[in-house]
Design a protein around this motif. Structure first.
Motif, PDB file in Angstrom:
ATOM      1  N   GLY A  26       0.804  -1.229   0.000  1.00 59.43           N
ATOM      2  CA  GLY A  26       0.000   0.000   0.000  1.00 59.43           C
ATOM      3  C   GLY A  26       0.835   1.275   0.000  1.00 59.43           C
ATOM      4  N   HIS A  27       2.057   1.204   0.532  1.00 52.10           N
ATOM      5  CA  HIS A  27       2.887   2.410   0.652  1.00 52.10           C
ATOM      6  C   HIS A  27       3.583   2.778  -0.659  1.00 52.10           C
ATOM      7  CE1 HIS A  27       5.521  -1.028   1.128  1.00 52.10           C
ATOM      8  NE2 HIS A  27       6.514  -0.248   0.717  1.00 52.10           N
ATOM      9  N   VAL A  28       3.597   1.883  -1.635  1.00 53.80           N
ATOM     10  CA  VAL A  28       4.329   2.144  -2.885  1.00 53.80           C
ATOM     11  C   VAL A  28       3.569   3.197  -3.704  1.00 53.80           C
ATOM     12  CG1 VAL A  28       5.233   1.146  -5.030  1.00 53.80           C
ATOM     13  CG2 VAL A  28       5.197  -0.211  -2.919  1.00 53.80           C
ATOM     14  N   ALA A  29       4.200   4.349  -3.900  1.00 52.45           N
ATOM     15  CA  ALA A  29       3.536   5.440  -4.640  1.00 52.45           C
ATOM     16  C   ALA A  29       4.059   5.464  -6.074  1.00 52.45           C
ATOM     17  CB  ALA A  29       3.786   6.767  -3.953  1.00 52.45           C
ATOM     18  N   TYR A  32       3.703   0.805 -10.429  1.00 50.32           N
ATOM     19  CA  TYR A  32       3.952  -0.618 -10.193  1.00 50.32           C
ATOM     20  C   TYR A  32       3.584  -1.024  -8.761  1.00 50.32           C
ATOM     21  CZ  TYR A  32       8.284   1.702  -8.752  1.00 50.32           C
ATOM     22  OH  TYR A  32       9.181   2.564  -8.185  1.00 50.32           O
ATOM     23  N   GLY A  33       2.802  -0.220  -8.063  1.00 46.64           N
ATOM     24  CA  GLY A  33       2.312  -0.583  -6.734  1.00 46.64           C
ATOM     25  C   GLY A  33       0.934  -1.215  -6.821  1.00 46.64           C
ATOM     26  N   SER A  34      -0.008  -0.666  -6.058  1.00 42.33           N
ATOM     27  CA  SER A  34      -1.363  -1.234  -5.999  1.00 42.33           C
ATOM     28  C   SER A  34      -2.059  -1.188  -7.358  1.00 42.33           C
ATOM     29  CB  SER A  34      -2.206  -0.471  -4.968  1.00 42.33           C
ATOM     30  OG  SER A  34      -1.609  -0.585  -3.703  1.00 42.33           O
ATOM     31  N   PHE A  35      -1.747  -0.148  -8.160  1.00 43.09           N
ATOM     32  CA  PHE A  35      -2.374  -0.037  -9.481  1.00 43.09           C
ATOM     33  C   PHE A  35      -2.064  -1.274 -10.310  1.00 43.09           C
ATOM     34  CE2 PHE A  35      -2.263   1.169 -13.973  1.00 43.09           C
ATOM     35  CZ  PHE A  35      -3.512   1.740 -14.127  1.00 43.09           C
TER      36      PHE A  35
END
Lengths: 61, 493
Positions: A26-29, A32-35
């Motif tokens: 969740g912290h990955v902005a 390639y994170g939640s998206f």
């Protein structure tokens, strides 16, 4: 892949749609994170539905 | 955007849709099954496009984009959980299909009433769906009203907008029943997907491409790419929103009735897979649309204005803007006409048929046809009132309808489920959800979306365990002792 296994994997993907973004990435902005995760989850759902319904036949026509 | 451009757009859309609706007539559908189910002979591709147009209302392009604008990437997760829930079609689809053919049922509630041996269950479930879906249709009509008046600076009034949408929805439903709805839905689905993908591609290209868009989001507000993000998507809210939508495929009769229609299970499979491909593209496009609006117009007072602002900006050529406007209008109308048709079949079969004891198919069909404009008028009346409760009820509709799910699951997977349990779960669950919405929608840190389904499940199981199944219940085709395959053939021992 059997229908039963496909449906169990769908359940796993659904649980991961809650758990992975909220507990792990969740912290990955970045894209390639939640998206990316949820996009890939969507793709996995399509593939698993294809395998889960492989036994659906032309019966009834 | 000039008035004449908008009027030309609407005129072309109306002419094309009416031509398609007219061409879809193939002989007089003289029975309930013919008019409302296409004689159970619908093909997979048309079913898929129609299922897409019915499921994805105007709120996808406006609402999901707005939700992304406000809450960030969590909006995508919420929609993907719904999307995954469509897998319920793979589980329940063949069961609905088989039982529908075996017992000749027309509506999902007729089917469940048969299973539990209770006409009162069918009456109650039918009335529940009418209560929750008429306001939902009204909000769709309002959406068209606001869209047309907004894009023409009031030259087309709100009232004229909802009138146009209502008349079209009635005509599409009336001309050939489900056949005209299916074929106009298919046309509308194609308009929706082409228009939304075109705008998305154009705007993202203007922003320097996909990676540039995300770089700009990171610079503006990294929280928009994180979970829970800028504040909207706490875990409780995410769960409360996604859980009722997860069951959409079997809780909303306008889509679950579709499971009776395929010509074969292969057609059902095509419907499911094509719909999923359509849905994933449409979902991602709507989310990127919301992100783009956030980057270009970060200070909007209301997130729901994200789409309108993007469309009226210099990033979108006027002609494409009109095509998208038609796409949104088409999305709303295709949702309303399907709901109209389903509700009229439910009224004729489940409410009128059970309350009067009149089971004459031809008479029920006549009543169903005449109920279509009545339900439309009710929805239009709600829409014209611009009453704030409508918005609350429309949000509550997916939550309200989820109370039907425990009885639906129990019908196929729990022999011990009783009519009393099924009726209590709908009445008790519906009352609980309504009270929650009227009293602030918060209990133990959860909202009605998170509590409605488990609450209805507990009622269903508890009441079923203390009551006896009715002698008139039907288990054949629902819960068999034999191990059957999904297609209904007995597996070899």
């Amino acid at each position: 892949m059997s229908r039963r296994l496909s449906l169990w994997l769908v359940a796993l993907v659904i649980l991961s749609c809650f758990a992975v973004p909220y507990a792990l990435i969740g912290h990955v902005a970045a894209w390639y994170g939640s998206f990316l995760f949820w996009c890939l989850a969507g793709l996995a759902i399509i593939v698993l539905n294809i395998t889960a319904t492989a036994g659906f036949t032309e019966e009834g026509e | 955007m000039t008035l004449s451009l908008v009027l030309w757009g609407i005129a072309i859309y109306v002419v094309l849709s009416m031509a398609v609706a007219w061409a879809s007539r193939s002989g007089a559908p003289g029975s309930m099954s013919g008019y409302f189910l296409g004689n159970r002979k619908m093909g997979g591709i048309v079913l898929a496009l129609s299922y897409s147009a019915t499921t994805y209302s105007a709120f996808m392009m406006v609402g999901l984009a707005g939700l992304t604008y406000r809450g960030g990437v969590g909006a995508l997760g919420f929609e993907i959980v719904y999307f995954a829930g469509v897998t319920l079609v793979a589980i329940f689809g063949p069961r609905f299909w088989r039982v529908g053919r075996m017992h000749g049922v027309v509506t999902p509630f007729e089917m469940l009433g048969l299973r539990y041996g209770s006409k009162w269950f069918a009456v109650l479930a039918g009335l529940t769906s009418l209560v929750f879906l008429i306001p939902y249709s009204a909000v769709q009509l309002s959406g068209v009203g606001y869209l047309l008046s907004g894009m023409t600076q009031g030259q087309i009034s709100f009232g004229t907008g909802i009138l146009i949408a209502t008349v079209l929805a009635i005509l599409f439903s009336w001309i050939a029943g489900i056949r005209s709805v299916m074929w106009t839905d298919s046309l509308q689905a194609l308009v929706m997907i082409v228009a939304s993908v075109a705008v998305c591609g154009l705007v993202v290209a203007e922003l320097g491409g996909f990676f540039s868009l995300f770089d700009r989001i990171v610079q503006a507000s990294p929280a928009h790419l994180q979970v829970p993000g800028p504040g909207l998507f706490s875990f409780a809210t995410f769960l409360g929103m996604s859980l009722p939508w997860f069951f959409f495929a079997i809780s909303n009769p306008q889509v679950s009735q579709r499971l009776f229609m395929p010509a074969s299970l292969a057609a059902m499979r095509r419907m499911l897979i094509i719909f999923l491909c359509f849905g994933l593209v449409y979902t991602i496009v709507s989310v990127i649309w919301g992100f783009s609006a956030f980057v270009l117009f970060p200070g909007l007072e209301r997130p729901d204005l994200a789409t309108a602002t993007l469309l009226s900006s210099s990033y979108v050529p006027p002609v494409l803007g009109v095509i998208v406007m038609i796409g949104i209008m088409a999305a709303a109308i295709s949702t309303i006409d399907s709901i109209l048709l389903t509700l009229s079949s439910i009224f004729a079969r489940d409410v009128y048929g059970n309350l009067t004891g009149d089971h004459d198919d031809a008479r029920q069909l006549r009543i169903g046809k005449w109920v279509i404009p009545v339900i439309s008028a009710l929805a239009m009346g709600f829409a014209a009132m611009e009453f704030s409760m409508i918005a609350i009820l429309s949000v509550a509709s997916s939550v309200g309808l989820v109370v039907i799910v425990p009885a639906t699951i129990g019908a196929f997977f729990w022999r011990r489920g009783t009519a009393a349990g099924a009726i209590a779960s709908i009445a008790g669950g519906g009352a609980f959800v309504t009270v929650m919405y009227l009293t602030g929608n918060a209990l133990m840190g959860l909202n009605a979306g998170g509590l409605g389904f488990p609450g209805a499940c507990v009622i269903f199981v508890a009441v079923s365990l203390v009551t006896r199944p009715r002698p008139g219940q039907v288990l054949e085709g629902f819960v068999d002792d034999r191990r059957t395959s999904v297609a209904g053939r007995v597996r070899p021992a």
